[in-house]
Design a protein around this motif. Structure first.
Motif, PDB file in Angstrom:
ATOM      1  N   PHE A 294       0.814  -1.218   0.000  1.00  0.00           N
ATOM      2  CA  PHE A 294       0.000   0.000   0.000  1.00  0.00           C
ATOM      3  C   PHE A 294       0.848   1.269   0.000  1.00  0.00           C
ATOM      4  O   PHE A 294       0.329   2.372   0.118  1.00  0.00           O
ATOM      5  N   SER A 295       2.159   1.112  -0.110  1.00  0.00           N
ATOM      6  CA  SER A 295       3.112   2.203  -0.245  1.00  0.00           C
ATOM      7  C   SER A 295       2.998   3.240   0.866  1.00  0.00           C
ATOM      8  O   SER A 295       2.727   4.411   0.633  1.00  0.00           O
ATOM      9  N   TYR A 296       3.217   2.769   2.108  1.00  0.00           N
ATOM     10  CA  TYR A 296       3.261   3.708   3.224  1.00  0.00           C
ATOM     11  C   TYR A 296       4.299   3.263   4.241  1.00  0.00           C
ATOM     12  O   TYR A 296       4.751   2.123   4.232  1.00  0.00           O
ATOM     13  N   VAL A 297       4.675   4.206   5.083  1.00  0.00           N
ATOM     14  CA  VAL A 297       5.599   3.924   6.177  1.00  0.00           C
ATOM     15  C   VAL A 297       5.021   4.504   7.457  1.00  0.00           C
ATOM     16  O   VAL A 297       4.251   5.457   7.429  1.00  0.00           O
TER      17      VAL A 297
ATOM     18  N   ASN B 112       8.693  17.534   8.188  1.00  0.00           N
ATOM     19  CA  ASN B 112       8.510  18.047   6.842  1.00  0.00           C
ATOM     20  C   ASN B 112       7.066  17.893   6.387  1.00  0.00           C
ATOM     21  O   ASN B 112       6.503  18.785   5.750  1.00  0.00           O
ATOM     22  N   SER B 113       6.437  16.794   6.751  1.00  0.00           N
ATOM     23  CA  SER B 113       5.041  16.563   6.376  1.00  0.00           C
ATOM     24  C   SER B 113       4.107  17.543   7.089  1.00  0.00           C
ATOM     25  O   SER B 113       3.205  18.113   6.475  1.00  0.00           O
TER      26      SER B 113
ATOM     27  N   ALA C  72       2.024  16.488   2.969  1.00  0.00           N
ATOM     28  CA  ALA C  72       0.939  16.920   3.867  1.00  0.00           C
ATOM     29  C   ALA C  72      -0.392  16.301   3.445  1.00  0.00           C
ATOM     30  O   ALA C  72      -1.229  15.991   4.287  1.00  0.00           O
ATOM     31  N   ASN C  73      -0.578  16.110   2.150  1.00  0.00           N
ATOM     32  CA  ASN C  73      -1.819  15.504   1.656  1.00  0.00           C
ATOM     33  C   ASN C  73      -1.813  13.987   1.788  1.00  0.00           C
ATOM     34  O   ASN C  73      -2.840  13.352   1.584  1.00  0.00           O
ATOM     35  N   SER C  74      -0.680  13.412   2.111  1.00  0.00           N
ATOM     36  CA  SER C  74      -0.566  11.958   2.171  1.00  0.00           C
ATOM     37  C   SER C  74      -0.534  11.402   3.589  1.00  0.00           C
ATOM     38  O   SER C  74      -0.443  10.198   3.769  1.00  0.00           O
ATOM     39  N   VAL C  75      -0.585  12.269   4.598  1.00  0.00           N
ATOM     40  CA  VAL C  75      -0.563  11.792   5.981  1.00  0.00           C
ATOM     41  C   VAL C  75      -1.875  11.070   6.259  1.00  0.00           C
ATOM     42  O   VAL C  75      -2.949  11.636   6.106  1.00  0.00           O
ATOM     43  N   CYS C  76      -1.765   9.820   6.679  1.00  0.00           N
ATOM     44  CA  CYS C  76      -2.957   8.997   6.923  1.00  0.00           C
ATOM     45  C   CYS C  76      -3.357   8.967   8.390  1.00  0.00           C
ATOM     46  O   CYS C  76      -4.448   8.540   8.720  1.00  0.00           O
ATOM     47  N   GLY C  77      -2.489   9.406   9.255  1.00  0.00           N
ATOM     48  CA  GLY C  77      -2.795   9.417  10.670  1.00  0.00           C
ATOM     49  C   GLY C  77      -1.576   9.842  11.466  1.00  0.00           C
ATOM     50  O   GLY C  77      -0.445   9.657  11.020  1.00  0.00           O
ATOM     51  N   ILE C  78      -1.826  10.430  12.606  1.00  0.00           N
ATOM     52  CA  ILE C  78      -0.730  10.827  13.486  1.00  0.00           C
ATOM     53  C   ILE C  78      -1.081  10.470  14.923  1.00  0.00           C
ATOM     54  O   ILE C  78      -2.247  10.267  15.266  1.00  0.00           O
ATOM     55  N   GLU C  79      -0.051  10.382  15.723  1.00  0.00           N
ATOM     56  CA  GLU C  79      -0.199  10.119  17.148  1.00  0.00           C
ATOM     57  C   GLU C  79       0.199  11.405  17.861  1.00  0.00           C
ATOM     58  O   GLU C  79       1.294  11.922  17.645  1.00  0.00           O
ATOM     59  N   VAL C  80      -0.701  11.928  18.687  1.00  0.00           N
ATOM     60  CA  VAL C  80      -0.515  13.231  19.321  1.00  0.00           C
ATOM     61  C   VAL C  80      -0.587  13.079  20.834  1.00  0.00           C
ATOM     62  O   VAL C  80      -1.467  12.389  21.349  1.00  0.00           O
TER      63      VAL C  80
ATOM     64  N   THR D 152      -5.049   9.560  15.348  1.00  0.00           N
ATOM     65  CA  THR D 152      -5.978  10.004  14.316  1.00  0.00           C
ATOM     66  C   THR D 152      -5.876   9.090  13.104  1.00  0.00           C
ATOM     67  O   THR D 152      -4.926   8.316  12.962  1.00  0.00           O
ATOM     68  N   GLY D 153      -6.832   9.205  12.221  1.00  0.00           N
ATOM     69  CA  GLY D 153      -6.802   8.453  10.973  1.00  0.00           C
ATOM     70  C   GLY D 153      -6.832   6.954  11.192  1.00  0.00           C
ATOM     71  O   GLY D 153      -7.405   6.459  12.166  1.00  0.00           O
ATOM     72  N   MET D 154      -6.159   6.245  10.321  1.00  0.00           N
ATOM     73  CA  MET D 154      -6.185   4.777  10.359  1.00  0.00           C
ATOM     74  C   MET D 154      -5.478   4.244  11.612  1.00  0.00           C
ATOM     75  O   MET D 154      -5.769   3.137  12.067  1.00  0.00           O
TER      76      MET D 154
END
Length: 181
Positions: A102-105, A142-143, A157-165, A175-177
């Motif tokens: 799925f081309s993500y890291v 950078n994202s 920035a448009n490709s961020v699928c989720g972050i941990e805050v 957030t996100g997936m």
């Protein structure tokens, strides 16, 4: 400072002038010390970040977080308010997952583009790391600051699928997936 040292280790709480200067605005005159942080904290885990945030919240200490702390185009690591303590996430530098299908890291905030490239090459991953001009910058930083690369995947920035805050009370929000089981 003693509470921060107990939470993340004394060796990760920096108050020496050289380190404090590293986390200021690279381009400001040396006489401008107003935004020089009184301390630089370098946690290595999410739990340590949570502990730092809880301590700061309880004591009313302002924090300024950065990933690598090298975004010289936007004032570098310098806090925007005098007396603010810098929380540098450079020690959180693990690549947690590479998914070729799925081309993500999934990376921690201290992972640089060079680190990610080296990791993918060393582990035989067939994934294209789209680096900006400076590979020592943070992928996460950078994202979040709307950095841009050169390929079809360059709009990070448009490709961020989720972050941990880490919230101000120290709680963790995904957030996100990443928020899904």
């Amino acid at each position: 400072l003693e509470e921060f040292r107990a939470a993340i280790g004394a060796e990760n709480v920096h108050t020496d002038p050289e380190t404090r200067r590293e986390y200021s605005d690279t381009y400001s005159p040396k006489e401008w010390t107003e935004y020089l942080p009184p301390a630089v904290l370098q946690p290595a885990t999410v739990e340590e970040v949570q502990a730092v945030v809880r301590i700061a919240n309880r004591l009313g200490i302002e924090l300024w977080a950065n990933s690598q702390g090298r975004n010289n185009g936007y004032g570098g690591s310098a806090p925007r308010h005098a007396g603010t303590v810098v929380v540098n996430l450079r020690r959180m530098n693990r690549v947690l997952e590479v998914n070729e299908e799925f081309s993500y890291v999934v990376v921690e905030p201290g992972v640089s583009f060079n680190d990610l490239y080296d990791y993918t090459q060393a582990n035989g991953h067939r994934i294209w790391v789209d680096c900006p001009d400076i590979g020592w910058g943070s992928v996460v930083g950078n994202s979040l600051e709307h950095g841009f690369g050169y390929t079809v995947n360059g709009d990070r920035a448009n490709s961020v699928c989720g972050i941990e805050v880490v919230l101000p009370n120290g709680e963790l929000l995904r957030t996100g997936m990443g928020a899904m089981t």
